[in-house]
Design an enzyme around this catalytic site. Structure first.
Site, PDB file in Angstrom:
ATOM      1  CB  ALA A 193      -9.213 -34.393  58.834  1.00 36.27           C
ATOM      2  CE1 TYR A 222     -14.343 -33.069  50.479  1.00 29.66           C
ATOM      3  CE2 TYR A 222     -15.578 -31.470  51.772  1.00 29.66           C
ATOM      4  CZ  TYR A 222     -15.035 -31.868  50.563  1.00 29.66           C
ATOM      5  OH  TYR A 222     -15.165 -31.071  49.456  1.00 29.66           O
ATOM      6  NE  ARG A 253     -16.914 -36.684  37.157  1.00 34.62           N
ATOM      7  CZ  ARG A 253     -17.418 -37.650  37.918  1.00 34.62           C
ATOM      8  NH1 ARG A 253     -18.628 -38.093  37.692  1.00 34.62           N
ATOM      9  NH2 ARG A 253     -16.709 -38.161  38.911  1.00 34.62           N
ATOM     10  CB  VAL A 301      -3.490 -36.042  42.902  1.00 30.72           C
ATOM     11  CG1 VAL A 301      -3.805 -35.322  41.601  1.00 30.72           C
ATOM     12  CG2 VAL A 301      -4.773 -36.319  43.699  1.00 30.72           C
ATOM     13  N   GLY A 324      -8.149 -32.928  38.893  1.00 30.81           N
ATOM     14  CA  GLY A 324      -9.572 -33.239  38.938  1.00 30.81           C
ATOM     15  C   GLY A 324     -10.358 -32.351  37.990  1.00 30.81           C
TER      16      GLY A 324
END
Length: 238
Positions: free
Chosen positions: A152, A150, A11, A57, A8
Site C-alpha cells: 500500500a 508495504y 545503510r 521523516v 534513510g
C-alpha cells in the site's frame, strides 16, 4: 555547490545512493533517524562530501524544522535533488497485522514522501530545476502476500509520483520512482535467498550500487525528459 538530500541514507540502498551522488559532485545531505554511527560511516564513504541531518521523516513538524534550520545555515542555496529512500518493512498477513505495523510502514514511506518533498518544492520551482526520485518496490507494482502495508505504501508512492510529475514538469522538475526487486541489503536479510533466486530470471539478487547508478542517471541533466515514470530494477522479475 549542488545539494542532494537522501532520506534513510545511513545503510543499504540509501548509503549506496549517497556515495554515488557524491561521486557525481553533489554535496550529500545524509538523513537518518537514530543510527548516527552508520550515518557517519556513510559520510566517511562519500569522502566527507556531505553532512548529516537527523530527523524522522514520519514526523512532519520535526522534518519541517530540520529542513528550515538547514536552509537558514545555507542562505541563497537550495536542495535541488531529493531521494525519498526512507522506509521499513513489517511483514505479516493482514488478518494478523498489528495496527501499529500498518501505520508505521505507511507513515514512514508514504507520509515521509510528502513531509520531505513538499517543503522543498517552492525552491525547486523558483530555480526552475529539481529532481525528485522515490524508492518504490516490486511490491508496490504487483502486491505481495504478507506485505499489504508495504504494498500500500509503495503503491501510493507510485501514484503520487505520477501525479506530482504533471504538476511541476513545466518548472523543470522531474519526478520519478525506482522499483527495486530483491536487493541484497539489511531489508532482505532473513529471506530465503536460494529459493527466491529461482523466481528471478537473472538468477541473483541485485546490489545497492546498481540501484544507485539508476538514481544517479535520473537526477542528471541527461534525464531531463523522463518524468512520471516508475523504472523497475529487478532482474526480470514479474
Amino acid at each position: 555547490m549542488k545539494y542532494a538530500l537522501v532520506t534513510g541514507g545511513s545503510r543499504g540502498i540509501g548509503r549506496a545512493v549517497c556515495v554515488r551522488l557524491a561521486q557525481e559532485g553533489y554535496h550529500v545531505i545524509i538523513n537518518y533517524t537514530s543510527n548516527e554511527t552508520e550515518a557517519l560511516r556513510t559520510l566517511e564513504m562519500t569522502g566527507g562530501n556531505g553532512e548529516l541531518l537527523s530527523f524522522d521523516v514520519s514526523d512532519s513538524q520535526q522534518t519541517r524544522q530540520a529542513l528550515d534550520e538547514w536552509q537558514k545555515r545555507h542562505d541563497g542555496e537550495y536542495i535541488e535533488v531529493v531521494v525519498n529512500n526512507a522506509g521499513i518493512r513489517r511483514d505479516n498477513v493482514m488478518a494478523l497485522m498489528p495496527e501499529d505495523d500498518w501505520h508505521r510502514v505507511v507513515d514512514i514511506t508514504l507520509s515521509g514522501f510528502f513531509n520531505v518533498t513538499q517543503p522543498l518544492l517552492p525552491a525547486m520551482q523558483l530555480h526552475k530545476f529539481g529532481r525528485i526520485v522515490s524508492m518504490a518496490s516490486v511490491s508496490g507494482l504487483k502486491g505481495l502476500p504478507g506485505q499489504t502495508n508495504y504494498s500500500a505504501a509503495k503503491g501510493g508512492i507510485i501514484a503520487a509520483t505520477k501525479a506530482l510529475a504533471q504538476e511541476v514538469a513545466r518548472r523543470g522538475i522531474t519526478v520519478n520512482a525506482v522499483a527495486p526487486g530483491f536487493i541484497k541489503t539489511d531489508m532482505t536479510e532473513g529471506l530465503d535467498e536460494a529459493a527466491l533466486k529461482k523466481t528471478i530470471p537473472a538468477q541473483r539478487f541485485g546490489t545497492p550500487e546498481e540501484v544507485a547508478d539508476l538514481v544517479a542517471f535520473l537526477v542528471s541533466p541527461r534525464a531531463g525528459y523522463i518524468t512520471g515514470e516508475v523504472i523497475s530494477i529487478n532482474g526480470g522479475l514479474r
